[in-house]
Each structure stands twice: as C-alpha cells, then as structure tokens.
Write a protein that holds these residues in place. Structure first.
Motif, PDB file in Angstrom:
ATOM      1  N   ALA A  19       0.809  -1.186  -0.016  1.00 27.36           N
ATOM      2  CA  ALA A  19      -0.154   0.093  -0.080  1.00 27.36           C
ATOM      3  C   ALA A  19       0.780   1.289   0.178  1.00 27.36           C
ATOM      4  N   GLY A  20       2.065   1.246   0.244  1.00 23.50           N
ATOM      5  CA  GLY A  20       2.872   2.239   0.362  1.00 23.50           C
ATOM      6  C   GLY A  20       4.123   2.164  -0.915  1.00 23.50           C
ATOM      7  N   SER A  21       4.365   3.180  -1.108  1.00 20.18           N
ATOM      8  CA  SER A  21       5.341   3.331  -2.384  1.00 20.18           C
ATOM      9  C   SER A  21       6.780   2.580  -2.142  1.00 20.18           C
ATOM     10  N   PRO A  22       7.234   3.248  -0.750  1.00 24.06           N
ATOM     11  CA  PRO A  22       8.587   2.511  -0.273  1.00 24.06           C
ATOM     12  C   PRO A  22       8.624   0.905  -0.505  1.00 24.06           C
ATOM     13  N   ARG A  23       7.488   0.405   0.082  1.00 22.99           N
ATOM     14  CA  ARG A  23       7.403  -1.255  -0.257  1.00 22.99           C
ATOM     15  C   ARG A  23       7.317  -1.784  -1.587  1.00 22.99           C
ATOM     16  N   LEU A  24       6.633  -0.811  -2.358  1.00 19.76           N
ATOM     17  CA  LEU A  24       6.491  -1.278  -3.675  1.00 19.76           C
ATOM     18  C   LEU A  24       7.962  -1.245  -4.360  1.00 19.76           C
ATOM     19  N   SER A  25       8.708  -0.088  -4.145  1.00 18.70           N
ATOM     20  CA  SER A  25       9.968   0.005  -4.488  1.00 18.70           C
ATOM     21  C   SER A  25      10.819  -1.208  -4.239  1.00 18.70           C
ATOM     22  N   VAL A  26      10.893  -1.741  -2.913  1.00 19.38           N
ATOM     23  CA  VAL A  26      11.686  -2.946  -2.524  1.00 19.38           C
ATOM     24  C   VAL A  26      11.106  -4.277  -3.178  1.00 19.38           C
ATOM     25  N   TRP A  27       9.914  -4.439  -3.292  1.00 22.37           N
ATOM     26  CA  TRP A  27       9.510  -5.548  -4.038  1.00 22.37           C
ATOM     27  C   TRP A  27       9.863  -5.655  -5.516  1.00 22.37           C
ATOM     28  N   MET A  28       9.597  -4.374  -6.381  1.00 20.84           N
ATOM     29  CA  MET A  28      10.112  -4.483  -7.699  1.00 20.84           C
ATOM     30  C   MET A  28      11.507  -4.577  -7.853  1.00 20.84           C
ATOM     31  N   THR A  29      12.310  -3.962  -6.882  1.00 21.35           N
ATOM     32  CA  THR A  29      13.691  -3.871  -7.076  1.00 21.35           C
ATOM     33  C   THR A  29      14.305  -5.541  -6.520  1.00 21.35           C
ATOM     34  N   ALA A  30      13.941  -6.017  -5.653  1.00 20.14           N
ATOM     35  CA  ALA A  30      14.102  -7.449  -5.510  1.00 20.14           C
ATOM     36  C   ALA A  30      13.504  -8.160  -6.461  1.00 20.14           C
ATOM     37  N   SER A  31      12.336  -7.996  -7.196  1.00 23.79           N
ATOM     38  CA  SER A  31      11.950  -9.082  -8.108  1.00 23.79           C
ATOM     39  C   SER A  31      12.964  -8.803  -9.369  1.00 23.79           C
ATOM     40  N   ALA A  32      13.463  -7.536  -9.801  1.00 22.02           N
ATOM     41  CA  ALA A  32      14.154  -7.467 -10.800  1.00 22.02           C
ATOM     42  C   ALA A  32      15.421  -8.047 -10.637  1.00 22.02           C
ATOM     43  N   ALA A  33      16.018  -7.880  -9.574  1.00 24.03           N
ATOM     44  CA  ALA A  33      17.327  -8.530  -8.970  1.00 24.03           C
ATOM     45  C   ALA A  33      17.391 -10.107  -9.268  1.00 24.03           C
ATOM     46  N   LEU A  34      16.149 -10.627  -8.672  1.00 24.65           N
ATOM     47  CA  LEU A  34      15.827 -11.964  -8.803  1.00 24.65           C
ATOM     48  C   LEU A  34      15.800 -12.550 -10.223  1.00 24.65           C
ATOM     49  N   PHE A  35      15.262 -11.741 -10.791  1.00 17.69           N
ATOM     50  CA  PHE A  35      15.390 -12.085 -12.534  1.00 17.69           C
ATOM     51  C   PHE A  35      16.821 -12.250 -13.163  1.00 17.69           C
ATOM     52  N   PHE A  36      17.417 -11.291 -12.813  1.00 13.49           N
ATOM     53  CA  PHE A  36      18.800 -11.407 -13.462  1.00 13.49           C
ATOM     54  C   PHE A  36      19.589 -12.327 -12.613  1.00 13.49           C
TER      55      PHE A  36
END
Length: 430
Positions: A19-36
C-alpha cells in the motif's frame, strides 16, 4: 503460463503490504534482481523474477493511489509509445494465429509482450535500488559460469547450455549480461568504488566464460555494436584512463579464456568450421551443415513470403508448401527437417506477415532510439543505463539474424523484462 496460475491469489495477499510506495520499490527491485540472478543458472529461473514483477505491478495497479507518490514522474510520450508498440506486437501475433487457426502455443510468446506492460508501469512507479541490480547481474553471470563449468568438465557436454533450451540462447544471454557487468564496472570505477568495480569485473569475466563455453558463433555479430555503444557512452577526456584500463583487462581476460580453457579451444574450432561450411554450401550446394541449412532455410522463406505477404503462412500450410518446393527442386530436402527459418525477422514475416514485422521492427527501433538519445547525457549514471538499454534491442537484432531467439519463452522473457527494467532504471535516474 503455468507459472502465473496462482498470480491473482498472490495479488490479493499483497494488496495491503504494497500500500505504500517504499514497499513497492523494495518489492520491484528485489524481483528485478531475482530475474537477473536466476535466469541463466536455475531451471525456469526467468519465470520467478518475472512473475513477481508482474504480481507487484498488478498489486500496484489495484492500489491506484500509488500513482500519486511524490517522487513519481509523469508518463512521457516515450513511455506510452513503448507500451503501445509492445501491445501492437502482441496484437499482430494474435491476429495471425487466429486467422491461420494455428495452435495456441504460437500465441504464448506474443502474450509476454502484453503482460510486460503493467510491469513497465510498476517499475516506473518504484524507486529502483541500482546496487541490488548490479550485484544480481554479477552474481547471475557467476552462476551461469558455474553451471557452464559443471556441464563441460563434469557432465562432459560438448557445449554448455545451462538450463535454457539450447547453447545458443544461453551463450547470447551470458554475453549481453557480461557486457552490462562491464558497463557497471566502468561506472563504479569512475565513482571510485573499488569493491564494486572488482565484483562487476569478475561478473563480466564469468559471463564471457559462459559465452565461450556455449561455443555460440552468432553472438559475435553483436560484439562490434556493443563496443561502439560503450565507446560513445564512456569515452570522455576525464574517463580515458578508466576506459583504457578496462579494455586492456577485457582483452587479457578473453585471451586467457580462449588459450587456457578447453571450452575456448572447442569454440575456436567451431568458428573456423563456419567458413568451411559456407564454402561447402556456396561451391557444392551442401545444405546439411549448420551454415548451409540456415542459408537454404532463408532461401525457402524468401521464396514463400511474396505468396502471402499480409498475414503470412500458417505453420501447417507452410510445412506442406515446403514439400512442394522440395519436390520441384527449388530447395534442398534437408530444409524440411528444420524446426524454423533460423532468422527472427524472416520467421515473423513468414508466419505473421508484413504488419507484424513492421510492429516488431518499430519496437526494436523505437526502444533503441529512446535509449540512444541519452548516451551523451551529462550524468554518467544515465549514460551507462542508457547504454545497457540500447544494447538490448541492438544485440537481439544481431542475434536474430541467425536464430529465432524470441521464438521460445526464455528468449522473449529475457528481452521484454530486461527492456522494462533498464527503461525504468534509466528514467528513474534521469
């Protein structure tokens, strides 16, 4: 699509947590990192990070108030154009498959272009942590090198293929990830971050080893393009020393890999054999070797495309048409045993038609141009991220000259997800 079967259940559970932007940022960054991190070293590794990116993006769309985050930049014409072109590629694929009555599996890759659109939205709404992405790239290349070493020296494979469908896409993806690591190392060296520079240089060397172990020849076509892009990005009077040292280290590393590694010796033999195969085809008409079969497949496609230029041939009709061409003596019989045309552009043109090819070319050209516009940006970080992004469509265009690299899930997922990540990272830094 089985990897997304429980996606909407996951979204409902994530709704409150994102529900908050900082949490979305962590989620999306971690997911992108996991992809690579997992793409080249784990079976179906590309699906995990991509699935989590899609889940986070859809959860963000569910909570529309995330779009009002104070740091979020408004969408530009370029943001919208990229998404429109991604949708156009899907639409042309869907129209062709429906018109021809082809099997549903031929729509599978096209759907990925559509599904990445919310991922672009989610990544643009997040503040990506670049240190995570650089670390994931380096470790992902090291994981690919470890898998390649195991397959060559313990399992005694002729060519390393990782957990991708074949050695060719494995080698091509390892090469471009090695290039991204090298760009990251240059950025860190300019910023005097010695530890990060060493890590990314090690990742680049590992990616080069995985590429050599795959003995992939077609990937070399992309190397001059990458070198030119890197030169435009990095060569400044104040950066000359860093660039020269980096180039010297890269040359030494590649030379050692080719001279000391068994995989390098095998690869060198394959490269030498390519010329003799071309001679056998051009002088004797031998279409049974790797080079000759590709050239003959291209010939068959170019003969057939003018007959159905708008929406192309269905796969069933084209197989029957090939037999007609073989019986008429217009092409060699060996072409009938090939699974595709071994050329991404001809494959789209042949089976989806001219409109689909135009949509695909528009996506490649527009994405390359949008990134390339920032190659002379005043901020070195923006330039490096733009170079990473520009190298993606440029390299895949080169890879596509000798293979249908976007004809399987691993290839198309790597392309569209990497495109979304680099675009969001560059725009965020900008």
């Amino acid at each position: 699509m089985r990897h997304f079967s429980s996606l909407f259940l996951l979204i409902s559970r994530m709704q409150a947590s994102l529900a908050g932007s900082p949490r979305l940022s962590v989620w999306m960054t971690a997911s992108a990192a996991l992809f690579f991190l997992l793409t080249l070293s784990v079976p179906n590794g590309y699906s995990w990070g991509a699935g989590l990116l899609l889940a986070g993006a859809l959860a963000g769309l569910w909570q529309r108030r995330l779009a009002q985050a104070p740091h979020t930049a408004a969408w530009s014409v370029q943001d919208r154009t990229l998404c429109i072109l991604l949708a156009a590629v899907f639409l042309m694929n869907a129209v062709a498959v429906t018109w021809h009555g082809d099997e549903g599996k031929y729509l599978d890759q096209g759907v990925r272009y559509l599904l990445v659109i919310p991922v672009v939205w989610g990544l643009r709404r997040a503040r990506l942590r670049m240190d995570w992405l650089w670390a994931a790239l380096a470790l992902g290349c090291m994981g690919a090198a470890a898998v390649a070493w195991w397959q060559i020296h313990r399992m005694e494979f002729d060519r390393a293929s990782g957990f991708i469908t074949s050695a060719i896409p494995f080698g091509d993806m390892a090469l471009i990830m090695a290039f991204w690591c090298l760009l990251g190392a240059a950025l860190m060296a300019i910023r005097h971050r010695i530890g990060w520079t060493a890590l990314l240089l090690a990742g680049s060397l590992a990616g080069v080893y995985a590429f050599i172990a795959s003995a992939t020849r077609g990937g070399l076509v992309a190397l001059p393009i990458m070198i030119i892009l890197a030169a435009v990005t990095l060569i400044r009077r104040e950066h000359v020393r860093v660039v020269l040292v980096g180039c010297g280290l890269l040359v030494v590393a590649i030379t050692l890999a080719f001279t000391l590694l068994t995989a390098g010796q095998f690869a060198e033999g394959r490269f030498d054999r390519a010329f003799s195969e071309w001679q056998a085809y051009s002088q004797q008409g031998d279409a049974t070797n790797n080079v000759g079969s590709r050239l003959e497949a291209w010939k068959a496609a170019l003969i057939s495309i003018p007959d159905r230029p708008l929406l192309g041939w269905s796969y069933v009709d084209y197989d029957a048409h090939l037999q007609t061409l073989i019986q008429a003596g217009r092409i060699k019989p060996f072409v009938g045993t090939l699974s595709n045309t071994h050329n991404q552009f001809l494959e789209i043109w042949l089976h989806q038609g001219t409109l689909a090819l135009v949509a695909f070319l528009a996506l490649l050209i527009a994405s390359f141009w949008y990134f390339a516009q920032r190659l002379r940006h005043a901020d070195i970080a923006v330039r490096v991220l733009a170079c990473c992004g520009a190298s993606l469509p440029a390299a895949f265009a080169a890879f596509g000259l000798t293979q249908v690299i976007l004809g399987r899930n691993n290839g198309v997922m790597f392309f569209v997800v990497s495109l979304a990540i680099w675009w969001a990272a560059m725009r965020g830094e900008e």
